[in-house]
Structure formats: structure tokens, C-alpha cells
Design a protein around this motif. Structure first.
Motif, PDB file in Angstrom:
ATOM      1  N   UNK A 367       0.840  -1.199   0.000  1.00 52.50           N
ATOM      2  CA  UNK A 367       0.000   0.000   0.000  1.00 52.50           C
ATOM      3  C   UNK A 367       0.878   1.253   0.000  1.00 52.50           C
ATOM      4  N   UNK A 368       1.914   1.244   0.832  1.00 52.97           N
ATOM      5  CA  UNK A 368       2.802   2.409   0.926  1.00 52.97           C
ATOM      6  C   UNK A 368       3.507   2.702  -0.394  1.00 52.97           C
ATOM      7  N   UNK A 369       3.713   1.680  -1.230  1.00 55.52           N
ATOM      8  CA  UNK A 369       4.448   1.869  -2.481  1.00 55.52           C
ATOM      9  C   UNK A 369       3.520   1.926  -3.698  1.00 55.52           C
ATOM     10  N   UNK A 370       2.244   2.131  -3.460  1.00 56.52           N
ATOM     11  CA  UNK A 370       1.319   2.369  -4.549  1.00 56.52           C
ATOM     12  C   UNK A 370       1.037   1.184  -5.445  1.00 56.52           C
ATOM     13  N   UNK A 371       1.133  -0.029  -4.907  1.00 57.50           N
ATOM     14  CA  UNK A 371       0.824  -1.233  -5.686  1.00 57.50           C
ATOM     15  C   UNK A 371      -0.690  -1.318  -5.904  1.00 57.50           C
ATOM     16  N   UNK A 372      -1.084  -1.759  -7.080  1.00 54.49           N
ATOM     17  CA  UNK A 372      -2.516  -1.883  -7.380  1.00 54.49           C
ATOM     18  C   UNK A 372      -3.079  -3.238  -6.954  1.00 54.49           C
ATOM     19  N   UNK A 373      -2.278  -4.295  -7.105  1.00 55.95           N
ATOM     20  CA  UNK A 373      -2.742  -5.652  -6.768  1.00 55.95           C
ATOM     21  C   UNK A 373      -1.571  -6.461  -6.244  1.00 55.95           C
ATOM     22  N   UNK A 374      -1.755  -7.073  -5.063  1.00 53.37           N
ATOM     23  CA  UNK A 374      -0.753  -7.994  -4.527  1.00 53.37           C
ATOM     24  C   UNK A 374      -1.318  -9.406  -4.588  1.00 53.37           C
ATOM     25  N   UNK A 375      -0.505 -10.358  -5.054  1.00 54.67           N
ATOM     26  CA  UNK A 375      -0.881 -11.766  -5.145  1.00 54.67           C
ATOM     27  C   UNK A 375      -0.060 -12.556  -4.136  1.00 54.67           C
ATOM     28  N   UNK A 376      -0.751 -13.284  -3.248  1.00 56.40           N
ATOM     29  CA  UNK A 376      -0.079 -13.980  -2.150  1.00 56.40           C
ATOM     30  C   UNK A 376      -0.655 -15.376  -1.944  1.00 56.40           C
ATOM     31  N   UNK A 377      -0.030 -16.109  -1.036  1.00 49.62           N
ATOM     32  CA  UNK A 377      -0.488 -17.434  -0.622  1.00 49.62           C
ATOM     33  C   UNK A 377      -0.292 -17.580   0.872  1.00 49.62           C
ATOM     34  N   UNK A 378       0.459 -18.612   1.282  1.00 48.97           N
ATOM     35  CA  UNK A 378       0.946 -18.797   2.649  1.00 48.97           C
ATOM     36  C   UNK A 378      -0.090 -19.359   3.636  1.00 48.97           C
ATOM     37  N   UNK A 379      -1.326 -18.904   3.588  1.00 52.01           N
ATOM     38  CA  UNK A 379      -2.289 -19.257   4.637  1.00 52.01           C
ATOM     39  C   UNK A 379      -2.897 -20.642   4.469  1.00 52.01           C
ATOM     40  N   UNK A 380      -2.918 -21.170   3.260  1.00 59.20           N
ATOM     41  CA  UNK A 380      -3.607 -22.433   2.928  1.00 59.20           C
ATOM     42  C   UNK A 380      -5.110 -22.342   3.205  1.00 59.20           C
ATOM     43  N   UNK A 381      -5.612 -21.149   3.472  1.00 61.64           N
ATOM     44  CA  UNK A 381      -7.014 -21.019   3.853  1.00 61.64           C
ATOM     45  C   UNK A 381      -7.308 -21.651   5.193  1.00 61.64           C
ATOM     46  N   UNK A 382      -6.249 -21.955   5.966  1.00 60.92           N
ATOM     47  CA  UNK A 382      -6.417 -22.653   7.240  1.00 60.92           C
ATOM     48  C   UNK A 382      -6.107 -24.128   7.124  1.00 60.92           C
ATOM     49  N   UNK A 383      -6.252 -24.717   5.953  1.00 63.65           N
ATOM     50  CA  UNK A 383      -5.985 -26.122   5.608  1.00 63.65           C
ATOM     51  C   UNK A 383      -6.847 -27.099   6.384  1.00 63.65           C
ATOM     52  N   UNK A 384      -6.770 -27.105   7.707  1.00 65.88           N
ATOM     53  CA  UNK A 384      -7.534 -28.053   8.516  1.00 65.88           C
ATOM     54  C   UNK A 384      -8.396 -27.289   9.509  1.00 65.88           C
ATOM     55  N   UNK A 385      -9.715 -27.346   9.319  1.00 65.01           N
ATOM     56  CA  UNK A 385     -10.598 -26.725  10.308  1.00 65.01           C
ATOM     57  C   UNK A 385     -10.345 -27.371  11.669  1.00 65.01           C
ATOM     58  N   UNK A 386     -10.248 -26.608  12.758  1.00 68.01           N
ATOM     59  CA  UNK A 386     -10.469 -25.162  12.901  1.00 68.01           C
ATOM     60  C   UNK A 386      -9.200 -24.319  12.775  1.00 68.01           C
ATOM     61  N   UNK A 387      -8.221 -24.802  11.994  1.00 70.26           N
ATOM     62  CA  UNK A 387      -7.002 -24.033  11.785  1.00 70.26           C
ATOM     63  C   UNK A 387      -7.249 -22.694  11.129  1.00 70.26           C
ATOM     64  N   UNK A 388      -8.382 -22.586  10.418  1.00 66.69           N
ATOM     65  CA  UNK A 388      -8.706 -21.304   9.789  1.00 66.69           C
ATOM     66  C   UNK A 388      -8.898 -20.199  10.821  1.00 66.69           C
ATOM     67  N   UNK A 389      -9.326 -20.559  12.033  1.00 65.21           N
ATOM     68  CA  UNK A 389      -9.511 -19.553  13.084  1.00 65.21           C
ATOM     69  C   UNK A 389      -8.165 -18.971  13.511  1.00 65.21           C
ATOM     70  N   UNK A 390      -7.158 -19.839  13.624  1.00 70.18           N
ATOM     71  CA  UNK A 390      -5.817 -19.381  14.012  1.00 70.18           C
ATOM     72  C   UNK A 390      -5.177 -18.602  12.873  1.00 70.18           C
ATOM     73  N   UNK A 391      -5.262 -19.151  11.647  1.00 70.37           N
ATOM     74  CA  UNK A 391      -4.657 -18.474  10.498  1.00 70.37           C
ATOM     75  C   UNK A 391      -5.315 -17.125  10.242  1.00 70.37           C
ATOM     76  N   UNK A 392      -6.610 -17.024  10.514  1.00 72.00           N
ATOM     77  CA  UNK A 392      -7.307 -15.758  10.323  1.00 72.00           C
ATOM     78  C   UNK A 392      -6.829 -14.680  11.273  1.00 72.00           C
ATOM     79  N   UNK A 393      -6.388 -15.080  12.463  1.00 69.92           N
ATOM     80  CA  UNK A 393      -5.861 -14.113  13.421  1.00 69.92           C
ATOM     81  C   UNK A 393      -4.456 -13.639  13.043  1.00 69.92           C
ATOM     82  N   UNK A 394      -3.697 -14.500  12.363  1.00 68.01           N
ATOM     83  CA  UNK A 394      -2.301 -14.185  12.052  1.00 68.01           C
ATOM     84  C   UNK A 394      -2.128 -13.478  10.715  1.00 68.01           C
ATOM     85  N   UNK A 395      -3.185 -13.404   9.909  1.00 66.29           N
ATOM     86  CA  UNK A 395      -3.065 -12.820   8.573  1.00 66.29           C
ATOM     87  C   UNK A 395      -4.191 -11.824   8.323  1.00 66.29           C
TER      88      UNK A 395
END
Length: 440
Positions: A367-395
Motif C-alpha cells: 500500500x505504501x508503495x502504490x501497488x494496485x494488486x498484490x498476489x499472495x499465498x501462505x495461509x492455505x485457507x487454514x488447511x484443517x478446520x479449525x485451523x482457519x480460526x488461528x490463520x485468520x488471526x495471524x493474517x
């Protein structure tokens, strides 16, 4: 500091031991009538499963032979997933247990009320023995003595009905709930593993960019993240990913980190299918945190040899927009962290810019460098419920498209899996981003 670490480690061990004892008790002790082979088999299953899991993690982080890592990884990581869902299923069973017990009690009570109680026979007066004359007194006495063993004949109240043979109500409930919990856990892990091994599905998302020229309307970027080639997911899985990506006929392919979990020596053959990636404007790669656990410099050279273009804090000026990439934040410990000024500092901000950055937390610098779109991964969407609750807090974003000021962030759930080759509630994907011009 060391004392704090030891205390945390002891707390984790205590929680694991207590949780596993609880699951073993519900599945094996409460479903059997006494000590025996079944309880011992359950104990062996739990102890052996966790021994394999610990062995898989230790081997994965040591210099163990790759074949040994493969042998330990499959059962060890799958047990980790199964243990999680056994615990969740048994906990859910605690809600069912009293309901089932109450239902059986009511049903048993209704059955007892429906059984007719035999009427008490009228007592026979002395000397009124049927069919006996005055000369039959001796025989009457003898017959009376013979019939005296029948309580009904003497007007006695019948005793309580004996319960039918079989397990007690408590044991029956434990077996039903425990069996259902085990079946649910095995089914969940089995289906989640099948979902990973069959390969990722294609997801299509349209992203409008204000600065994108009309000539670039409909430009397609295939976003691939978190393949995690390793002891479990190997060359066959990489081939599925490549075939799926190529089937999208994208204009550009972006591999946004966490390609591997292991060295080039062990996984070079598994990554070989990446040389088959095809797109009009090429394939690009940025590092993820797992590359820095696996020898990032060697992997950057390997993907370059396979035909991908590593963007190490660098930028390419494509015909209608800028494509930039920055290293993952895990590289900071090796002096190879993200450098936004190098990648973005001198660019023309009048042009649209797409940034490849592995972790969603890098959005604030984008945002600070004026990017229009950032493409990322890393979270796996949580991968294993309820891991999504933890991953949602960290990202900042767990999965999907969100806006931060004038910058949009898209987070892929990833193509593979880390640890257990299993996904629950977060199916894998390869996303085709279709850029839209507001001038079209």
C-alpha cells in the motif's frame, strides 16, 4: 528465556497427553467391559501414531535419508490429522451422549408400561379342591404339597422381570457414540486427503484495476502457491499441478512461494515437471518462508534452470503493466528479506502494478508503495478446520480478494498441503486472475 521455553514445552506435552488419554478412554476403555486386547491395541495405536508423527518431524528437519523421510511422513502426518478429528468428534459426542441415554431410558420405560401385569388369582377356600370328594382328602394333601411350588397358585405376586442378556445401557451408548466418532474422523481425514491428492481445482476471479489500459482488459494470470513438494507430495503431484495450470492457457504464471519442503538434491526430480509450464509472457517465481528452510539460493537457481523467472526484489515492465516481486520476510534472517524500494522505488506510478509477495502481511508495504494488486499465498485457507480460526488471526486476509485503500490483495488457498496431505474446509486451488480495465 530457557525456563519459559521449558515451561511452555511441558504445558504442551501435558495438554497432548491429557487429550489423548481422554480420546483413548472414550473410544477404548468406555466401550469395553474390562481390561483386554482391545484396550491394549488402542494404547499401542495412540503411542505408535505419535511416535511416527514425532519421527516424521524430526527426520524432516535433520539429515536423515530421503527414503526414511518418505517412510515416516505418510503415517506420521496422517496420524496428526486423524488425532485432531478424533478429538473433535469425541467432544461432539459428549453432546449426543446424554440425549441418546435419555432416549433409551424413555423407550425402556414405555416398554415396561406396555407389558401387562398378570392378575392375582382368587384364593381357593379350604376343602374346596375341585373334583375331590370326601374320600380324596389324602390325595388333596398330596396334590397341595406338589402344587405348592407354584407361586401363582398360592396367590403370590410375581417377581421382577429379568433384563435381557446384553451390554448395559451405559456400555451401549458408549459404543454407539464412540463408533460414530471414529467413523466420522476417519471419513473426514480420508475425504480431505483424497481432495489433496486428486490435485487443485481452477478458480477464476475478476479484478478491476483503475490504471489498467483498455488493451490489457481480460489479461489472465495463473496464481500458484504452496505446492509444498516434499516426502509426501512428489513428482506425480507436481505434474498434476503443471497440467492444470497449462490447461488455463493463462497469459502469465505466478508461482508465489512455498514450492518445496526439502533440498534440491532430494526434490530436484520432483520439481522437474515445472519446466513444462507454458504462458505467453512466461512464468515468474518469488520465495516463500519454506524456501528459506530448504536452501533458498539453490532453489532460486533451480527454478531459473527450469525456465521460471525469479523476481528477487525485482520488477519487469510488461507491455501494459509492471510486474514486481519481493522476497519473503523469512529471508530477513539471512540478509535476503524483502526490499520494496529496490523493486518498486523508481517505477512510474502512472502504470498499473501487480506485486508477487508470499505472505499477506506484506500488504501494508505494498500500500505504501502504490501497488494496485498484490498476489499472495501462505495461509492455505487454514488447511484443517479449525485451523482457519488461528490463520485468520495471524493474517490480514485468510483467502480471497480484499481491498486495502487503493490496493487490492488476493490470497490463494494454495495447490498442495503442509504436514498432513489433508484439507478440511479449505479446498486447494489454482486461481486465474482476470484483470479488467475500467476503460473497457
Amino acid at each position: 528465556m530457557a525456563i519459559v521455553f521449558v515451561l511452555i514445552a511441558l504445558l504442551v506435552v501435558a495438554v497432548l497427553v491429557t487429550g489423548n488419554w481422554y480420546v483413548w478412554r472414550r473410544l477404548f476403555r468406555d466401550t469395553t467391559e474390562g481390561p483386554g486386547a482391545v484396550r491394549r491395541a488402542g494404547a499401542v495405536l495412540f503411542v505408535g501414531g505419535w511416535a511416527l508423527t514425532v519421527g516424521a518431524f524430526v527426520a524432516g528437519r535433520s539429515g536423515a535419508p530421503f527414503w526414511l523421510k518418505q517412510v515416516l511422513a505418510w503415517p506420521g502426518y496422517l496420524w496428526l490429522a486423524l488425532a485432531l478429528y478424533l478429538l473433535l468428534a469425541v467432544l461432539a459426542g459428549e453432546l449426543v451422549r446424554p440425549v441418546l441415554r435419555r432416549f433409551l431410558e424413555r423407550r425402556a420405560g414405555a416398554s415396561e408400561e406396555a407389558v401387562p401385569v398378570p392378575a392375582r388369582p382368587e384364593p381357593i377356600a379350604a376343602g374346596q379342591g375341585a373334583g375331590r370328594g370326601p374320600d380324596s382328602g389324602t390325595d388333596g394333601g398330596t396334590d397341595g404339597g406338589t402344587d405348592g411350588g407354584d407361586p401363582a397358585a398360592d396367590g403370590a405376586v410375581p417377581g421382577p422381570r429379568e433384563e435381557p442378556a446384553g451390554p448395559s445401557r451405559r456400555l451401549f451408548v458408549s459404543r454407539v457414540v464412540g463408533g460414530a466418532a471414529a467413523a466420522a474422523a476417519v471419513g473426514t481425514v480420508g475425504y480431505g486427503t483424497y481432495g489433496v491428492l486428486r490435485g487443485p481445482r481452477v478458480k477464476r476471479v475478476t479484478v478491476p484495476l483503475a490504471k489498467l489500459p483498455r488493451a490489457a482488459h481480460g489479461y489472465r494470470i495463473a496464481v500458484v502457491s504452496d505446492i509444498h513438494l516434499g516426502p509426501v507430495l512428489g513428482r506425480g503431484f507436481a505434474q498434476k499441478v503443471v497440467d492444470t495450470v497449462n490447461s488455463t492457457q493463462a497469459d502469465l504464471i505466478a508461482v508465489v512461494g512455498d514450492l518445496v519442503d526439502g533440498s534440491v538434491k532430494d526434490l530436484g526430480p520432483a520439481a522437474a515437471p515445472l519446466a513444462q509450464l507454458r504462458a505467453r509472457h512466461g512464468s515468474f517465481f518469488v520465495t516463500g518462508n519454506h524456501e528459506y528452510f530448504s536452501g533458498a539460493e539453490q532453489w532460486v537457481e533451480e527454478v531459473r534452470r527450469l525456465g521460471l523467472n525469479p523476481l528477487e526484489n525485482a520488477r519487469r515492465e510488461l507491455p501494459h503493466f509492471d510486474l514486481a516481486g519481493v522476497n519473503d520476510v523469512a529471508g530477513e534472517d539471512e540478509g535476503q528479506g524483502p526490499d520494496y524500494a529496490k523493486a518498486l522505488g523508481d517505477r512510474d506510478r502512472g502504470r498499473a502494478c501487480v506485486l508477487l509477495a508470499h505472505q499477506p502481511v506484506q500488504i501494508h508495504d505494498a500500500v505504501d508503495h502504490g501497488v494496485d494488486l498484490q498476489l499472495s499465498g501462505h495461509t492455505h485457507g487454514g488447511q484443517l478446520f479449525p485451523g482457519n480460526l488461528v490463520a485468520g488471526l495471524a493474517n490480514p486476509t485468510l483467502a480471497g480478494l480484499e481491498r486495502y485503500g487503493d490496493t487490492q490483495l488476493y490470497v490463494s488457498r494454495g495447490a498442495g498441503a503442509w504436514g498432513p496431505p489433508t484439507r478440511v474446509g479449505a479446498p486447494s486451488d489454482i486461481t486465474v486472475i482476470e484483470l479488467a480495465s475500467k476503460q473497457a
